[in-house]
Motif scaffolding. Structure first.
Motif: not given
Length: 465
Positions: A25, A79, A219, A222, A234, A238
């Motif tokens: 992460v 996230a 996203s 991620s 997350t 970020t």
């Protein structure tokens, strides 16, 4: 070499299964920190001084406030990635329906294509500034090719480059700020500009919208993380990476704008005000433009694939599809950028502000739906179905809230197409994004809270950790 170790990313818009998840992460911090230290945020940050007339103190305060507020929304989108394992625009079908989501997908594609074109123009101008014999057009082509190569290789390479950029560019820009103060400031450096409410609000909006502009594809970077990293970790990685990485070059731009000769181009000002660091810094910025611009090409291509897949649900796009489409978009953007390179950058901010008017309500709807309505529980089979499955082709609640979210912004808008009466009374400050967020969220929640589907309806569900 096994499939999961392939140099070229194999996934496009499909679900990333657990066995293909990888990374830490903390990689999100370096990705977004490194991405934001580039010429375009420097130029944008300078606008607080050159366009809105603030002094250094109030300009920096406005920059910090804007990024810290806008970064909340950006990081909340990020996230969602590990929990869903699919690109952000595909996930929007769970709120708008398979066809209803297309309007936002198309807008996102256009916006990131504008980002890509503007950045290869900056790459061409930077290379010409470093090596005068090199024409701007040649620099544009080289910048496009470099970004295209990074985009084709994909996710892993993008992350790796930004780990390097975080340290090299971060240290470089701090040293450059120090060099400006050490080399001697102009006599009016501390007295130039001042506080105006209109200028302050406009600069806050510019910084906040910089963060929100990442929302439609944040996203995507991620989604490869294991789902067990969770929402909070997350979000934190970020948020810190993108806000700190943006505040630094924005503030640097403000310092350069006050230190340079008035009327000078900002990037020329960077070279002239930083002494011996000037040319090396421009070289680093050129490499940064090429590297982080791959994200804009990557996002454009995924959005375009999403549009096509909406009508051809059985089609499974491959890595080859992404490579071919990347090459086509890159060539078209380079051709366009060469033709408009003389004045494109001056209109870039206006283009993005106009597009964000229609993206802000989408942000509110997406976040309300994910965190409060469905709580991350979506049916993947329906998201990829031709008819939208349980989500349908259109979701009238989302579309109604979306239209309301656009309409309420009109009096507060200040775009190249229209300036609302309230914005006019505020000296041109555009506060439409605040109104759009505040109004759209509650309206959608009231309309959609009865739409939450029962667990028995979620045949291919993905549930947030």
């Amino acid at each position: 070499m096994s499939a999961d170790q392939s140099v070229v990313e194999k996934h496009t818009i499909g679900y990333v299964p657990p066995e293909d998840r990888h990374g830490k992460v903390r990689d999100l911090f370096t990705l977004w920190f490194g991405t934001n230290i580039a010429p375009l945020p420097v130029v944008t940050g300078a606008a607080g001084v050159t366009v809105f007339g603030l002094d250094l103190f109030w300009c920096v305060v406005a920059i910090v406030v804007g990024h810290l507020v806008g970064g909340i929304f950006m990081a909340l989108h990020s996230a969602q990635g590990p929990q869903m394992g699919i690109p952000q625009m595909i996930q929007s079908r769970g709120q708008f329906g398979s066809y209803g989501a297309l309007i936002v997908v198309v807008i996102a594609a256009v916006m990131y294509l504008a980002f890509f074109a503007s950045n290869i123009v900056l790459a061409g101008q930077s290379l010409h500034g470093i090596a005068d014999p090199v024409p701007v057009s040649t620099g544009i082509i080289l910048g496009a090719l470099g970004s295209g190569l990074i985009c084709v290789i994909g996710y892993r390479f993008i992350h790796a480059l930004n780990k390097i950029a975080t340290w090299v560019l971060g240290v470089g820009i701090v040293l450059a700020i120090g060099a400006i103060f050490v080399s001697g400031l102009p006599g009016d450096f501390w007295s130039r500009g001042g506080y105006t409410t209109a200028g302050f609000l406009a600069t806050v909006s510019l910084a906040a919208l910089w963060q929100i502009a990442f929302a439609p594809y944040v996203s995507d970077y991620s989604r490869y993380l294991p789902a067990e990293v969770g929402v909070r970790a997350t979000f934190n990685a970020t948020y810190l990476g993108c806000t700190l990485g943006s505040i630094l070059p924005f503030a640097f731009g403000a310092v350069v704008a006050l230190a340079m000769v008035p009327g000078t181009d900002v990037m020329t000002g960077v070279r002239d005000t930083t002494g011996s660091l000037g040319t090396p810094l421009l070289v680093l910025f050129l490499l940064s433009v090429i590297s982080h611009n791959a994200l804009n090409l990557y996002g454009t291509v995924l959005s375009m694939i999403t549009c096509v897949q909406t009508f051809v649900a059985r089609w499974i796009p491959t890595a080859r599809t992404r490579v071919v489409l990347s090459a086509v978009v890159m060539a078209a953007a380079a051709y366009f950028a060469i033709g408009v390179s003389g004045d494109f950058i001056s209109h870039f901010v206006d283009i993005v502000l106009a597009l964000l008017v229609v993206l802000v309500p989408w942000t509110a709807i997406n976040l309300i739906d994910f965190y409060l309505i469905h709580r991350g529980n979506y049916d993947l089979d329906s998201i990829f179905a031709a008819d939208g499955g349980i989500y349908g082709r259109f979701n009238p609640q989302a579309i109604t809230a979306y239209v309301i979210g656009i309409l309420v912004q009109i009096p507060f808008m200040n775009t190249p197409l229209y300036q609302g009466p309230i914005s006019d009374n505020l000296g041109g400050a555009d506060l439409s994004w605040i109104i759009g967020l505040v109004a759209t969220g509650p309206v959608y929640y009231l309309l959609a809270r009865g739409r939450k589907l029962a667990p028995s309806e979620l045949t291919g569900a993905v549930t947030a950790a």
